[in-house]
Design a protein around this motif. Sequence first.
Motif, PDB file in Angstrom:
ATOM      1  N   TYR A   1     -31.612 -17.578  45.489  1.00  0.00           N
ATOM      2  CA  TYR A   1     -31.775 -16.938  44.326  1.00  0.00           C
ATOM      3  C   TYR A   1     -31.311 -15.926  43.803  1.00  0.00           C
ATOM      4  O   TYR A   1     -31.826 -14.737  42.989  1.00  0.00           O
ATOM      5  N   ARG A   2     -30.402 -15.065  44.731  1.00  0.00           N
ATOM      6  CA  ARG A   2     -29.543 -13.883  44.539  1.00  0.00           C
ATOM      7  C   ARG A   2     -28.970 -13.866  43.403  1.00  0.00           C
ATOM      8  O   ARG A   2     -29.142 -12.909  42.792  1.00  0.00           O
ATOM      9  N   GLU A   3     -28.046 -15.240  42.637  1.00  0.00           N
ATOM     10  CA  GLU A   3     -27.807 -14.912  41.751  1.00  0.00           C
ATOM     11  C   GLU A   3     -28.639 -14.614  40.790  1.00  0.00           C
ATOM     12  O   GLU A   3     -28.012 -14.320  39.415  1.00  0.00           O
ATOM     13  N   GLN A   4     -29.388 -15.717  40.509  1.00  0.00           N
ATOM     14  CA  GLN A   4     -30.530 -15.155  39.603  1.00  0.00           C
ATOM     15  C   GLN A   4     -30.985 -14.441  39.333  1.00  0.00           C
ATOM     16  O   GLN A   4     -30.985 -14.269  37.962  1.00  0.00           O
ATOM     17  N   VAL A   5     -31.410 -13.956  39.983  1.00  0.00           N
ATOM     18  CA  VAL A   5     -32.072 -12.362  39.789  1.00  0.00           C
ATOM     19  C   VAL A   5     -31.175 -11.210  39.584  1.00  0.00           C
ATOM     20  O   VAL A   5     -31.217 -10.434  38.921  1.00  0.00           O
ATOM     21  N   MET A   6     -29.917 -11.165  40.411  1.00  0.00           N
ATOM     22  CA  MET A   6     -28.781 -10.385  39.976  1.00  0.00           C
ATOM     23  C   MET A   6     -28.593 -10.251  38.498  1.00  0.00           C
ATOM     24  O   MET A   6     -28.213  -9.540  37.438  1.00  0.00           O
ATOM     25  N   GLN A   7     -28.235 -12.029  38.347  1.00  0.00           N
ATOM     26  CA  GLN A   7     -28.029 -11.861  36.845  1.00  0.00           C
ATOM     27  C   GLN A   7     -29.245 -11.356  36.011  1.00  0.00           C
ATOM     28  O   GLN A   7     -28.758 -10.873  34.459  1.00  0.00           O
ATOM     29  N   LEU A   8     -30.343 -11.866  36.265  1.00  0.00           N
ATOM     30  CA  LEU A   8     -31.318 -11.284  34.644  1.00  0.00           C
ATOM     31  C   LEU A   8     -31.367  -9.548  34.986  1.00  0.00           C
ATOM     32  O   LEU A   8     -31.447  -9.592  34.108  1.00  0.00           O
ATOM     33  N   ARG A   9     -31.021  -9.322  36.735  1.00  0.00           N
ATOM     34  CA  ARG A   9     -30.906  -7.503  36.683  1.00  0.00           C
ATOM     35  C   ARG A   9     -30.172  -6.981  35.351  1.00  0.00           C
ATOM     36  O   ARG A   9     -30.449  -6.014  34.590  1.00  0.00           O
ATOM     37  N   GLU A  10     -29.095  -7.829  35.655  1.00  0.00           N
ATOM     38  CA  GLU A  10     -27.861  -7.259  34.763  1.00  0.00           C
ATOM     39  C   GLU A  10     -28.462  -6.725  32.968  1.00  0.00           C
ATOM     40  O   GLU A  10     -27.924  -5.961  32.407  1.00  0.00           O
ATOM     41  N   LYS A  11     -29.546  -7.905  32.484  1.00  0.00           N
ATOM     42  CA  LYS A  11     -29.863  -7.938  31.137  1.00  0.00           C
ATOM     43  C   LYS A  11     -30.664  -6.528  30.959  1.00  0.00           C
ATOM     44  O   LYS A  11     -30.580  -6.308  29.791  1.00  0.00           O
ATOM     45  N   TYR A  12     -30.522  -6.080  31.876  1.00  0.00           N
ATOM     46  CA  TYR A  12     -31.502  -4.535  31.311  1.00  0.00           C
ATOM     47  C   TYR A  12     -30.156  -3.516  32.395  1.00  0.00           C
ATOM     48  O   TYR A  12     -31.089  -2.148  32.046  1.00  0.00           O
TER      49      TYR A  12
END
Lengths: 229, 229
Positions: A199-210
């Motif tokens: 899940y690392r990549e998905q969460v990092m992408q989510l984080r990037e939005k903020y």
Amino acid sequence: MKTRDKILLSSLELFNERGERNVTTNHIAAHLAISPGNLYYHFRNKSDIIYEIFLEYEKLVDFYLDIPENRPITLEDLTFYLESVFDGLWSYRFFHRDLEYLLDSDLRLRTDYREFTERCLAAISRIFEKLADAGIIEPQPEELRFAMSLNVWLVITNWMAYLKTAHASEGHGSLNLTHLKQGIYQVLTLEIPYLTAEYREQVMQLREKYRPELPAALGNFDGRVLSQK
Amino acid sequence: MKTRDKILLSSLELFNERGERNVTTNHIAAHLAISPGNLYYHFRNKSDIIYEIFLEYEKLVDFYLDIPENRPITLEDLTFYLESVFDGLWSYRFFHRDLEYLLDSDLRLRTDYREFTERCLAAISRIFEKLADAGIIEPQPEELRFAMSLNVWLVITNWMAYLKTAHASEGHGSLNLTHLKQGIYQVLTLEIPYLTAEYREQVMQLREKYRPELPAALGNFDGRVLSQK
């Protein structure tokens, strides 16, 4: 809408805009074009109004943090929890500003707020547990999970104060919900080392939005980072 | 001691004990058994006193966070930084309580506090960098290091408010320096996943010394954890 509800709504609006300390029951009555007597028919004093507003805030957060026990949680759930918590902080933003003072002035509020904090901490801890069950983060010993939940709480409840004191050159009005929600970036930062490979990549992408766009320290920092790339 | 210094010292004492909002320049003059006129000879108003106290706080923290550039840093250094920062928070504890209000009332303070925050964040980030150089933690990309430094700052500056609001059933006097320093446990929690194998055990032992004994959520939690062992 009933007068009682109108009073609560206007009070919340005025407290958020001007700060609770600068708003009297007379201001609230004037804002609604009702007599002070009419206001006192519904609420004995400002403390009673604040207490009722807190109960609504509490209900809202309890509703948001109702964790499904019959299914695994997903990244969408996590996003919903984070978005909702910051929405709540924004809607009731006067509350955390003068929290200590408010709690000192009202024993009921003090006791209820402590229980509210405990429930929130337990909910955060449960979310970590379910994130591990779902394979999104690595499982953590109970004790570490609790210390992490407390850090999540400390970051969330201090983020607005940080923005207000770090955006030193700007006025009150400059803070908006988008800035506030950039606190999600900081919360997700706490989880990075525990993310599973899956899940690392998905969460990092989510984080990037903020990612915060701060004019202060973080802004300069980002500038430097970008220019080196 | 000069009258000016006596005024600053007594003000700090009274602000910490009673809260800045409840202390007037008349209280300060009475406490020192000097005339209000004598006090006004040294300071125009309470804001000037608060500003001077802030400058001393700032000097203290800058002194503590002076990072040696000619040698690697050690775990002893890290302990010193953490202990010192919480000592400083304690000595000037009135300041963080009403921070937003104080900054709203004094533009100089607002600007200086922003710069102070930026310097502290840069110092925390430099400490992370030097901890990595010394092999105590794994090196981190600059951007992550900065987000982590900001989380450290949010945890440190919110810890006292958390204690005060979570210890709801207890009075003002119940908070002491030992409770406050238990915030170090929370700060070290942030570093756990980044510790190198070589230093992991030492840092975990150091962290254990600061384990919070909270009557609220954490206390219950610890009880449960212990009883399962």
